[in-house]
Structures are given as structure tokens and as C-alpha cells.
Scaffold this active site. Structure first.
Site, mmCIF file in Angstrom:
data_model
loop_
_atom_site.group_PDB
_atom_site.id
_atom_site.type_symbol
_atom_site.label_atom_id
_atom_site.label_comp_id
_atom_site.label_asym_id
_atom_site.label_seq_id
_atom_site.Cartn_x
_atom_site.Cartn_y
_atom_site.Cartn_z
ATOM 1 N N ARG A 98 0.810 -1.208 0.000
ATOM 2 C CA ARG A 98 0.000 0.000 0.000
ATOM 3 C C ARG A 98 0.851 1.268 0.000
ATOM 4 O O ARG A 98 0.475 2.276 -0.585
ATOM 5 C CB ARG A 98 -0.878 -0.023 1.242
ATOM 6 C CG ARG A 98 -1.730 1.182 1.320
ATOM 7 C CD ARG A 98 -2.829 0.900 2.237
ATOM 8 N NE ARG A 98 -3.519 -0.209 1.670
ATOM 9 C CZ ARG A 98 -4.715 -0.626 1.985
ATOM 10 N NH1 ARG A 98 -5.324 -0.080 2.820
ATOM 11 N NH2 ARG A 98 -5.303 -1.623 1.444
ATOM 12 N N ASP A 122 -3.953 -4.205 3.896
ATOM 13 C CA ASP A 122 -4.783 -4.648 5.019
ATOM 14 C C ASP A 122 -6.209 -5.038 4.698
ATOM 15 O O ASP A 122 -6.774 -4.584 3.732
ATOM 16 C CB ASP A 122 -4.930 -3.460 5.969
ATOM 17 C CG ASP A 122 -3.983 -3.584 7.112
ATOM 18 O OD1 ASP A 122 -3.491 -4.686 7.308
ATOM 19 O OD2 ASP A 122 -3.756 -2.592 7.789
ATOM 20 N N ASP A 321 -5.261 3.337 15.150
ATOM 21 C CA ASP A 321 -4.385 2.165 15.253
ATOM 22 C C ASP A 321 -4.278 1.623 16.674
ATOM 23 O O ASP A 321 -3.845 0.494 16.868
ATOM 24 C CB ASP A 321 -2.967 2.501 14.758
ATOM 25 C CG ASP A 321 -2.901 2.581 13.240
ATOM 26 O OD1 ASP A 321 -3.805 2.032 12.592
ATOM 27 O OD2 ASP A 321 -1.956 3.178 12.706
#
EC number: 2.5.1.7
Length: 436
Positions: A98, A122, A321
Site C-alpha cells: 500500500r 490490510d 491504530d
């Protein structure tokens, strides 16, 4: 066959641990080396899969790379192979990563064309590239989407031109990409609703050392006066705040006494405060965080006595996160908390594993979970499970280290993408973890 971690929980850990360099900063900073033909030296690089892949990708594209040690690397992009960037090899390799979208801004600024694969990575929900592409368009780039090979081609006729833009979301990678494109655009670019995470501040400071003229760093309104060229520089990465939050949670959950060294305290924002709301004690000692061994911790309530809600928010709010970590740590607290994950729609889909381990959690919907703390009345039980994304993987690892008996965590490539040598570093603290 991918590897797994075998964990025997219940040990109290003790000792010091040093956080790695910040993964999310690394992907931006390393992409920025494409902006100059001069040498750029970067230190405190995390030795993790995503970052190593990006370095390899730049090497394939003709950037000279001298990896002095695992955490220090010299880059020189004086002969970039633009043909390679159109090749099937590049498409295949960059599609696995990514972070590869981040080289588009520098390429557009310096060479007037760039290629972006549709992102991989992800399973935490759709991550759109709209912010990036719309930002490039506002600077004067045109794009063509090639549906056959899932590829965006961008080019500029006559270079990029500075402009005013209001981003539809304060995307960190989007802001970084647009900033890197704008530093050599003609005229002034103003970006409002810009992301202002420490990573992005680091990128702007680095670009300014290279000769860029960016003001408003640290705020959500950036002003960039275009320059014609950039030079080399040296840059050292911040410690990874997600890892620091993970270690605070780990210490509390396993009743361990841990010192997190060189934690970059001034860049942690609200993170320590959120863990204190869970009742976790910690002491700041210089640039270190000392967490004493705590038999129990009690979740605070709001001032009127209602149940605490912890939710994510763009910086300087609480980073998404760390919500997975907070959720796990709350399972053994006294009291209850509502975890509200606003920014991604499938980050909470690992709670079924925690419920199997004996945690009391009500998953209300894809965005919200209520955790009813066990208050150490029952330890979690070890089980066999698989890790859906990087952060959930570490949350499950923390749960396993605190659980009774043996746990097996499969699909740990997801953990390796974001955390370097995590098993070795935890073993040094006394964790019973092995890679099988």
C-alpha cells in the site's frame, strides 16, 4: 505455509524495551528521496516487511541504495528508470504494498508523470485513493484509469501549478502525497483540512531542510511556496507511537514492570492520557515511560458518572491504530468502556477471538463494542486464532501473553508487516513466545 507464534501466557514481564522507528513515517520519508538527485541519509528505519519492500522497489526503479546498517540507509535518485515504472514487474510488486502509492507525488513533481496501482495491504476496510488523485488533479495533473490492469496513470502537461484546496478528509498519506507533489509546483499551494500527524510534521520538516518552503507545519492549514529544485539532507525517524501504545497496554495486561526507552514523549499527543483513563499508572522519566507492575486498574467514568467512551479521531485526537490495543487492555480492567471505531469499518472484527478466550464484550455493530472488564476475576484462556490485520494481530498477542495456557496465532505475516523482531524483543522481557 506461513509461520505462527506459539505463546504460553501468564508470565509477568520485566525490563526495558526500545520502540522501533515509525512505520507510517518511514513510508512517506523514503518516498521523498525521489524528489532530489542528491544523496539523502535516513536513520532509525524500522526493519519490517512493508518498509523493506518499498526500499527494494526504489532500488528496482534505479535509485542507488546503500544500507549501512538495518536502521540506516543512503539513497540517491539521480538516475530514475521511468520505463521500469511502466513495466508489469513494477505493477505486480507495487500492488503488494500500500505504501507504494506515496512515490506518485514525488514522481509527478520531478518528472511530470506517475503510476499508481490500486492498493493492496490490510483487510481493515476500503481505503480510497480519491484524496490523492483529486489533489493531484487540482494541481493540474490528468489521470487515466486502466481497468485491465487496475492502474492509474497520471501526467501533467507543462508542470504542476499551485492552487487552493480543501481536502474532503484529512488523509495522512493523501496529505503527504499532495505536499510532495506541491513542493515543486509553480506558485503557492494552500491545503486546508490537511492531516497534521507527527509523521506528516516530520515529512514537512525534512522537505524544508531539502529546500522546500512549507509553513503551517503541525496545523491543518499548510502553505507551500513552490521551488524549482530540492537538495539532499539527513533525517532521523521518530519512535513508533503505535508500538509505544502497544507496550503500555502489554505492561498493564500482564501486570509487568516495563520501561519504554526513548519514547519521543513530546510527539505522543493524547496517547498516554487515554491509557491513564483505563486506570494504567505510568511515569514519564526524561524521554522514557516507566510502567510499574499493577495488580489491577480501574476504568475511569466521565465526570457525571456515565460510562467512558474511547473513540478515534484525526490527529491530535486518538489514533485508530491503538483502539484495538485499548479494547484488549479493557478486558481485564475493573469497569466498562465503549470503544467507538469511527474511521474504519472492520477493525473490530477480531473481538470474537477475545470472546472465545473468555472476555466479556458486546459487539454492537461494525464500529462499536462495549467491553465489560473482568477485573482479573478470571484469566483469559489460550486458544488458536488467526490475525486479520497488523494491529489486531498485536492485540491478540497481548491477550495471549496474559492468558492461561497455550495460544497459537496464525497468519503472523500481518504482524511482521508492522513490528520488527517482536518475538525476540518480547523474549528479552521474559515472554514465552516462539515462532513455529
Amino acid at each position: 505455509m506461513s509461520s505462527a507464534f506459539e505463546v504460553r501466557g501468564g508470565n509477568r514481564l520485566k525490563g526495558e524495551i526500545i520502540p522501533q522507528g515509525a512505520k507510517n513515517e518511514a513510508l512517506q520519508i523514503i518516498s521523498a528521496v525521489m524528489l532530489t538527485p542528491e544523496k539523502v541519509t535516513i536513520t532509525n528505519i524500522p526493519d519490517i516487511v512493508d518498509v523493506n519492500l518499498l526500499i527494494e522497489l526504489l532500488g528496482d526503479a534505479g535509485v542507488k541504495i546503500n544500507r549501512i546498517s538495518r536502521d540506516t540507509c543512503e539513497f540517491q535518485a539521480d538516475k530514475v528508470d521511468l520505463k521500469y515504472l511502466e513495466s508489469p514487474e513494477f505493477k505486480k510488486k507495487s500492488g503488494r504494498l500500500r505504501g507504494s502509492v506515496m512515490i506518485a507525488g514525488p514522481l509527478l513533481a520531478r518528472f511530470g508523470r506517475a503510476f499508481i496501482p490500486k492498493p493492496g495491504g490490510d483487510k481493515i476496510g476500503r481505503r480510497r485513493l480519491d484524496t490523492h488523485i483529486i489533489g493531484f488533479e487540482k494541481l493540474g495533473a490528468r489521470f487515466v484509469y486502466d481497468a485491465d490492469d487496475n492502474y492509474f496513470r497520471l501526467e501533467t502537461a507543462g508542470g504542476l501549478k499551485g492552487t487552493y484546496m480543501l481536502l474532503d478528509e484529512p488523509s495522512v498519506t493523501g496529505t503527504a502525497n499532495i505536499v510532495m507533489a506541491a513542493v515543486m509546483a509553480e506558485g503557492t499551494t494552500t491545503i486546508y483540512n490537511a492531516a497534521c500527524e507527527p509523521y506528516l510534521q516530520q515529512l514537512c520538516k525534512m522537505l524544508n531542510r531539502m529546500g522546500a518552503r512549507i509553513s503551517g507545519v503541525g496545523s491543518n492549514l499548510l502553505t507551500i511556496e513552490g521551488v524549482t529544485q530540492l537538495g539532499g539532507c539527513e533525517h532521523s525517524m521518530l519512535p513508533d507511537m503505535i508500538e509505544i501504545g502497544s507496550f503500555i497496554g502489554l505492561a498493564a495486561m500482564t501486570q509487568s514492570e516495563i520501561t519504554i526507552k526513548n519514547a519521543g514523549i513530546e510527539h505522543l499527543g493524547i496517547i498516554p492520557e487515554k491509557f491513564r483513563q483505563l486506570g494504567i499508572q505510568m511515569e514519564v522519566r526524561g524521554n522514557d515511560i516507566y510502567i510499574p507492575s499493577q495488580d489491577s486498574y480501574e476504568i475511569q467514568t466521565f465526570l457525571d458518572g456515565s460510562i467512558l467512551t474511547i473513540s478515534d479521531h484525526p490527529w491530535p485526537g486518538f489514533t485508530p491504530d491503538l483502539l484495538s490495543i485499548v479494547l484488549v487492555v479493557a478486558t481485564q480492567a475493573k469497569g466498562s468502556v465503549m470503544i467507538h471505531q469511527k474511521m474504519f469499518e472492520s477493525r473490530l472484527f477480531f473481538v470474537d477471538k477475545l470472546i472465545d478466550m473468555g472476555a466479556q464484550i458486546v459487539l454492537c455493530d461494525p464500529h462499536r463494542a462495549v467491553v465489560i472488564g473482568l477485573g482479573r476475576q478470571h484469566p483469559l484462556r489460550g486458544i488458536t486464532m488467526s490475525s486479520p490485520d497488523i494491529r489486531a494481530g498485536v492485540s491478540l498477542l497481548i491477550a495471549a501473553l496474559s492468558a492461561e495456557g497455550k495460544s497459537t496465532i496464525q497468519n503472523i505475516d500481518q504482524i511482521d508487516r508492522g513490528y520488527q523482531y517482536i518475538d525476540e524483543r518480547l523474549r528479552k522481557l521474559g515472554a514465552d513466545i516462539k515462532r513455529v
